[in-house]
Write an enzyme that holds these catalytic residues in place. Structure first.
Site, PDB file in Angstrom:
ATOM      1  N   VAL A 298       0.892  -1.157  -0.189  1.00  0.00           N
ATOM      2  CA  VAL A 298       0.177   0.075   0.014  1.00  0.00           C
ATOM      3  C   VAL A 298       0.955   1.123   0.013  1.00  0.00           C
ATOM      4  O   VAL A 298       0.592   2.425  -0.647  1.00  0.00           O
ATOM      5  CB  VAL A 298      -1.003  -0.280   1.284  1.00  0.00           C
ATOM      6  CG1 VAL A 298      -1.632   1.342   1.321  1.00  0.00           C
ATOM      7  CG2 VAL A 298      -2.029  -1.053   1.008  1.00  0.00           C
ATOM      8  N   ALA A 299       2.094   1.159   0.655  1.00  0.00           N
ATOM      9  CA  ALA A 299       2.879   2.532   0.731  1.00  0.00           C
ATOM     10  C   ALA A 299       3.391   2.633  -0.342  1.00  0.00           C
ATOM     11  O   ALA A 299       3.705   3.693  -0.895  1.00  0.00           O
ATOM     12  CB  ALA A 299       4.019   2.011   1.999  1.00  0.00           C
ATOM     13  N   GLU A 303      -2.011   5.451  -4.432  1.00  0.00           N
ATOM     14  CA  GLU A 303      -3.423   5.272  -4.728  1.00  0.00           C
ATOM     15  C   GLU A 303      -4.157   6.353  -5.018  1.00  0.00           C
ATOM     16  O   GLU A 303      -4.957   6.289  -6.000  1.00  0.00           O
ATOM     17  CB  GLU A 303      -4.185   4.795  -3.245  1.00  0.00           C
ATOM     18  CG  GLU A 303      -3.667   3.572  -2.820  1.00  0.00           C
ATOM     19  CD  GLU A 303      -2.457   3.448  -1.920  1.00  0.00           C
ATOM     20  OE1 GLU A 303      -2.141   2.220  -1.415  1.00  0.00           O
ATOM     21  OE2 GLU A 303      -1.985   4.447  -1.983  1.00  0.00           O
ATOM     22  N   ASP A 345      -5.773  19.401 -42.974  1.00  0.00           N
ATOM     23  CA  ASP A 345      -6.527  19.637 -44.121  1.00  0.00           C
ATOM     24  C   ASP A 345      -6.403  21.156 -44.545  1.00  0.00           C
ATOM     25  O   ASP A 345      -6.151  21.590 -43.542  1.00  0.00           O
ATOM     26  CB  ASP A 345      -7.951  19.378 -43.878  1.00  0.00           C
ATOM     27  CG  ASP A 345      -8.929  19.526 -44.981  1.00  0.00           C
ATOM     28  OD1 ASP A 345      -8.402  19.040 -46.289  1.00  0.00           O
ATOM     29  OD2 ASP A 345      -9.910  20.153 -44.815  1.00  0.00           O
ATOM     30  N   ASP A 648     -12.215  18.545 -41.808  1.00  0.00           N
ATOM     31  CA  ASP A 648     -13.665  18.927 -41.786  1.00  0.00           C
ATOM     32  C   ASP A 648     -14.782  18.279 -42.578  1.00  0.00           C
ATOM     33  O   ASP A 648     -15.876  18.305 -42.280  1.00  0.00           O
ATOM     34  CB  ASP A 648     -13.827  20.422 -42.069  1.00  0.00           C
ATOM     35  CG  ASP A 648     -13.403  20.760 -43.289  1.00  0.00           C
ATOM     36  OD1 ASP A 648     -12.996  19.937 -44.024  1.00  0.00           O
ATOM     37  OD2 ASP A 648     -13.806  22.227 -43.673  1.00  0.00           O
ATOM     38  N   ASP A 652     -12.205  13.007 -44.471  1.00  0.00           N
ATOM     39  CA  ASP A 652     -11.188  13.327 -43.192  1.00  0.00           C
ATOM     40  C   ASP A 652     -11.332  12.379 -42.492  1.00  0.00           C
ATOM     41  O   ASP A 652     -10.676  12.101 -41.381  1.00  0.00           O
ATOM     42  CB  ASP A 652     -11.099  14.581 -42.665  1.00  0.00           C
ATOM     43  CG  ASP A 652     -10.766  15.840 -43.723  1.00  0.00           C
ATOM     44  OD1 ASP A 652      -9.863  15.636 -44.755  1.00  0.00           O
ATOM     45  OD2 ASP A 652     -11.375  16.670 -44.033  1.00  0.00           O
ATOM     46  N   ASN A 714       5.678   8.044  -1.457  1.00  0.00           N
ATOM     47  CA  ASN A 714       5.407   6.592  -1.163  1.00  0.00           C
ATOM     48  C   ASN A 714       6.984   5.775  -1.038  1.00  0.00           C
ATOM     49  O   ASN A 714       6.773   5.089  -0.014  1.00  0.00           O
ATOM     50  CB  ASN A 714       4.616   6.159  -2.480  1.00  0.00           C
ATOM     51  CG  ASN A 714       3.176   6.638  -2.362  1.00  0.00           C
ATOM     52  OD1 ASN A 714       2.923   7.536  -2.038  1.00  0.00           O
ATOM     53  ND2 ASN A 714       2.308   5.673  -2.886  1.00  0.00           N
ATOM     54  N   GLU A 717       7.685   6.233   2.685  1.00  0.00           N
ATOM     55  CA  GLU A 717       7.085   5.502   3.525  1.00  0.00           C
ATOM     56  C   GLU A 717       7.476   4.002   3.451  1.00  0.00           C
ATOM     57  O   GLU A 717       7.752   3.498   4.418  1.00  0.00           O
ATOM     58  CB  GLU A 717       5.536   5.599   3.175  1.00  0.00           C
ATOM     59  CG  GLU A 717       4.992   6.906   3.144  1.00  0.00           C
ATOM     60  CD  GLU A 717       3.628   7.014   2.458  1.00  0.00           C
ATOM     61  OE1 GLU A 717       3.073   5.929   2.096  1.00  0.00           O
ATOM     62  OE2 GLU A 717       3.075   8.139   2.131  1.00  0.00           O
ATOM     63  N   ASN A 742      -1.913   8.724   1.478  1.00  0.00           N
ATOM     64  CA  ASN A 742      -1.854   8.533   0.248  1.00  0.00           C
ATOM     65  C   ASN A 742      -3.203   9.039  -0.313  1.00  0.00           C
ATOM     66  O   ASN A 742      -3.074   9.493  -1.406  1.00  0.00           O
ATOM     67  CB  ASN A 742      -1.720   7.056  -0.228  1.00  0.00           C
ATOM     68  CG  ASN A 742      -0.148   6.601   0.138  1.00  0.00           C
ATOM     69  OD1 ASN A 742       0.624   7.326   0.489  1.00  0.00           O
ATOM     70  ND2 ASN A 742       0.116   5.317  -0.273  1.00  0.00           N
ATOM     71  N   THR A 745      -4.241  13.075   2.309  1.00  0.00           N
ATOM     72  CA  THR A 745      -3.278  14.312   2.384  1.00  0.00           C
ATOM     73  C   THR A 745      -2.735  14.591   0.884  1.00  0.00           C
ATOM     74  O   THR A 745      -2.256  15.680   0.665  1.00  0.00           O
ATOM     75  CB  THR A 745      -2.498  14.325   3.553  1.00  0.00           C
ATOM     76  OG1 THR A 745      -1.774  13.237   3.431  1.00  0.00           O
ATOM     77  CG2 THR A 745      -3.351  14.066   4.770  1.00  0.00           C
TER      78      THR A 745
END
Length: 916
Positions: A298-299, A303, A345, A648, A652, A714, A717, A742, A745
């Site tokens: 997870v660290a 995420e 074009d 256009d 095209d 991360n 951590e 994660n 904050t």
């Protein structure tokens, strides 16, 4: 589905569905024989009904209908999203619903944002609509009747008149002065003259004047034609099918983030497994080590990254919308910034898409023969210049005489409605009227006496208007036709005899104008006492007045946009259905260094290697079909280019869909082009594309910034948790605390980093290489250094707290809070990768400062508010703990700022210190 399933056997006089054949090369009678129809009475009602049942309606169905379940499912295909869903499942299985809910909440937010943007864009740009007319005039059983165009079948005999849309592909049987605007299909900037005479079998589509293609607009004349193809069997339908068969590739950003996510996921799983196994072998509890492994994984995985990327792109989409660029899918917002080449074009994109007289030539004795006329479109406003100086047209009798002839010998009208100047009539004639209005001329109110009409065979038109006791004849048309009927020229206010040498000299003049891409018309006049004389008498011994140079002029802002694109490392390749001379003339006028204009036929004869070399040498492409445009895009993509395609027209659409990002015109663009594109320019302005490129580059640069920021956070951590584990310490951070950092904050600060202003030199460098990593080796080194310091500082805080006799919960809370403060300080380092805050301004991104303040406020709640304390397993910290955290945070920003400042100073003073 092209046609319904066969429900009845055909009658013996009824053909199978007409095979694609060279209808343009067959005489009308031969085409009628193949279609089993009659050139006078058409089909009978019974045969028409059988064919309708057999061939199906003359209609298109949208191939890409809006299916919201598939659109929603697409939001969950990202590698990081899959990793997060797996992490949520593991958390739920371990009886930790808080972690599982937090992860699922962020995944749900990410999916909702992406789905909402795409759904809204799809609703705003409805799927493919028909260009076929809702009704048409058809002859059946020898009787002319009005029917729904969807009921047309091959073999029907259709009548056309001005204002009609061609309801199907028609082999013309007879016509009178017919001109059809087929620019949406062929790319030709002016209406195409049509007549029944057969043409060569290998003629290009734009040169098949015996065919009226579905979707064209009749601007002049009348005609009758045999239906040779309906629905998806038409040229229009064939292109629609080609576009619908093309699958969109994933964007460069999606590829980069997928590679990044896959590698990160594998690294996270491997590191977590190794460290957890190491702890188990060192005698730690198996369940504790499993939970530690989950915490480490997870660290390692950011995420909040998918949600931050989605929100950043969504904000970028809004910024692009303010620049008149509507984005249909979020990843496409960044793709344009990654583009390395723009295939554009010409008609309606680089040019106005409206014919205008840009040059006139008159045989004036003062030497100022060629005069430039400014202004674009049908608004009667513009200036006249000779040799670069503004002139008053009223002081030039020859110029006024020429403009008057163009105005009178004309049936077009220009008028203002809803603040816009519009045309009623043929575009080239509208250009002549506008030029005269710019000089202050007004069309006489008296009706003309007689007209000798224009035809494709005559290539000229005469109009006789009353003048005193007699009348004045005005003639305009192809230069060679007009000159052949002139015996004098209007030079300096008087008629001067025209001899053979003079005619030859005038031929050189208009040929030179044509070589510059101008469509050249000539005008003449004479007075006559007998306005009812024979046509041949009326059109002889005229006085030549001059030449009109007509073209679809480039947009005023395009040259500057092209120059800016070149500065940014973007190449521009022009692709058009117009003639080679016109393509080269426009290319040179907008700043493209084009040395040759290759036609579609020449392109067919070239190998891929030679064609790629021609592109790199600056060739422009003319007289191209949809398949040619598609081939050009695919060759460039195989060569490693990120291709943006603008257009256009219906022609095209396939290339727009195949390109990495297709950009359609919102005003002039057909629905087929808009449906195939991922971006629509609401102002049809090529310069808007360059502005959108800058916005796309800003988004990618900011994505790289916050990816580095999140990765450094991360990794810090991971270092803290892994080092503590290897040293036999208790778990330094809990999984729920890691998720809080994660998701809660880090997310707001990363998002605020995503709206950082563009660097001042962003458009002075080429785009990032298509295979460039989101985090380069140099960037990874910076990330590792910053993460190492934050991880080691966290370890010191933890050990110091335990040494002071604090509880394990207190030490974990101290590390939990310390890392958040470190990370909020660290985010300032990523606002710019090479410029200090003193240059970019500490307060230039107030949203980032607000995000930092909100994150710190949330952490205060996590430390001191009992409900959050319960969820996050935290306890209150004292003042001394905060002092230690802040002292350790200061070097995180001071050291990088000092290095950036030193770098800027050295770079600024370096050239001055070089030894001569």
């Amino acid at each position: 589905m092209i046609a319904p399933t066969l429900k009845a056997s055909p009658a013996k006089d009824e053909p199978d569905r007409p095979e694609p054949r060279a209808w343009h090369a067959l005489p009308p009678a031969e085409a009628a024989r193949h279609l089993h129809t009659d050139l006078e009475s058409g089909l009978d009602a019974e045969t028409a009904a059988r064919r309708l049942e057999r061939y199906g309606p003359n209609a298109f169905e949208a191939r890409e209908k809006l299916r919201w379940p598939a659109m929603l499912a697409r939001q969950f295909q990202d590698v990081l999203i899959i990793i997060l869903l797996a992490a949520a499942a593991v958390s739920a299985a371990l009886g930790d619903p808080v972690d599982a809910f937090a992860i699922l909440a962020i995944v749900g937010l990410n999916a909702a944002l992406g789905f909402f943007q795409e759904y809204r864009a799809e609703r705003a740009l409805a799927a493919l609509k028909r260009l076929l007319a809702p009704s048409c005039r058809v002859i059946r059983d020898g009787v002319s009747r009005q029917i729904d165009a969807s009921q047309l079948v091959p073999g029907d005999l259709v009548r056309l008149q001005p204002g009609d849309h061609t309801p199907a592909d028609l082999r013309l049987v007879e016509s009178r002065d017919l001109a059809i605007d087929e620019s949406a299909l062929t790319g030709e900037s002016h209406a195409a003259d049509k007549l029944p005479a057969s043409v060569e079998e290998d003629a290009a589509i734009a040169e098949r004047h015996s065919i009226a293609y579905a979707g064209g607009l009749v601007v002049r004349g009348r005609a009758t034609g045999l239906v040779t193809a309906t629905g998806y069997a038409t040229q229009f339908g064939r292109i629609a099918l080609l576009a619908s068969s093309i699958d969109r590739d994933v964007t460069p950003l999606q590829k980069r983030l997928a590679r990044f996510g896959a590698r990160l996921g594998m690294i996270a799983a491997a590191v977590a497994a190794v460290l957890a196994l190491s702890g188990f072998l060192l005698g730690r509890d198996a369940l504790e080590m499993f939970l530690t492994g989950v915490a480490l994984a997870v660290a390692m995985v950011p995420e909040g990254l998918p949600a931050v990327v989605t929100l950043t792109l969504a904000l970028g989409v809004r910024a692009m919308a303010r620049r008149n660029a509507l984005v249909r899918r979020l990843p496409a917002a960044e793709t344009l910034g990654a583009a390395t080449i723009i295939c554009s074009d010409k008609t309606g994109t680089l040019t106005h898409g409206e014919m205008a007289v840009t040059r006139v030539w008159t045989p004036q004795g003062n030497g100022e023969a060629e005069i430039e006329i400014g202004g674009a479109g049908y608004e009667p406003a513009g200036v006249f210049k000779a040799r670069g100086h503004i002139i008053d047209p009223n002081n030039h009798p020859g110029l006024m005489a020429l403009l008057e002839a163009g105005l009178i010998c004309n049936h077009a009208k220009v008028f203002e409605r809803d603040g816009l100047w519009r045309l009623d009539g043929e575009p080239t004639e509208g250009a002549l009227v506008t030029a005269a209005l710019k000089a202050g001329l007004k069309r006489p109110s008296t009706a003309h006496v007689r007209e000798v009409p224009f035809s494709s065979a005559r290539k000229r038109m005469s109009l006789v208007v009353p003048a005193g006791e007699g009348a004045t004849v005005y003639l305009k048309g192809a230069p060679e036709e007009v000159l052949a009927r002139c015996s004098s020229v209007f030079d300096g206010g008087a008629d001067v005899p025209l001899d053979a040498d003079g005619v030859e000299a005038l031929h050189r003049v208009f040929e030179g104008m044509a070589e510059r891409g101008l469509r050249v018309l000539a005008a003449a006049r004479k007075t006559t006492a007998d306005p009812h004389a024979a046509d041949a008498e009326i059109e002889r011994d005229l006085t030549f007045l001059g030449f009109f140079g007509v073209m679809d002029p480039p947009r005023e802002e395009v040259p500057a946009a092209i120059a800016r694109a070149h500065t940014a490392g973007l190449r521009v390749v022009m692709i058009t259905g117009d003639a080679p001379a016109t393509a080269l003339a426009v290319a040179h006028s907008i700043g493209l260094d084009a040395h040759a204009a290759l036609t579609g036929a020449e392109l067919d004869a070239m190998e891929d290697v030679a064609l790629l070399r021609a592109i790199h040498d600056g060739a422009v492409f003319s007289r191209v079909a949809p398949e040619h445009k598609l081939r050009l895009v695919e060759i460039l993509q195989r060569d490693g280019e990120i291709v943006a395609m603008t257009g256009d027209g219906v022609n095209d659409a396939p290339a727009l869909k195949r390109a990495n990002i297709g950009v359609a015109m919102g005003i002039r663009g057909t629905d087929a082009a808009k449906d195939a594109a991922e971006m629509v320019l609401m102002d049809d302005n090529f310069a808007t594309i360059i502005g959108a490129v800058e916005e796309g580059r800003r988004q990618y640069a900011n994505i790289r910034k916050f990816v580095r920021y999140l990765l450094s956070s991360n990794m810090a951590e991971l270092i803290a948790i892994g080092a503590a584990l290897l040293m036999g310490w208790p778990l330094i951070l809990l999984p729920v605390q890691v998720l809080w950092m994660n998701l809660v904050t880090d997310g707001p600060t990363a998002l605020a980093l995503g709206i950082e202003r563009a660097d001042r030199d962003l458009m002075r460098h080429p785009p990032a290489a298509p295979d460039a990593a989101v985090v380069s080796r140099g960037g990874l080194a910076v990330v590792i250094l910053l993460a190492s310091y934050m991880g080691l500082a966290s370890l010191w805080l933890f050990q110091d707290a335990l040494a002071r006799g604090e509880s394990l919960l207190y030490a974990q809370t101290l590390v939990f809070t310390g890392l958040i403060v470190f990370e909020k300080t660290n985010v300032l380092n990523f606002r710019s990768l090479d410029r200090p805050l003193a240059l970019i301004g500490l307060f230039s991104n107030p949203w980032l400062l607000l995000a930092i303040a909100v994150s710190i406020a949330l952490q205060l709640g996590a430390v001191y508010w009992p409900p959050l304390q319960l969820v996050l397993h935290s306890v209150p910290l004292d003042g001394a703990a905060w002092q230690r955290i802040l002292l350790l945070a200061v070097p995180i920003v001071l050291v990088p700022e000092a290095l950036k400042t030193l770098h800027v100073v050295v770079a600024a003073r370096g050239p001055m210190n070089k030894t001569p």
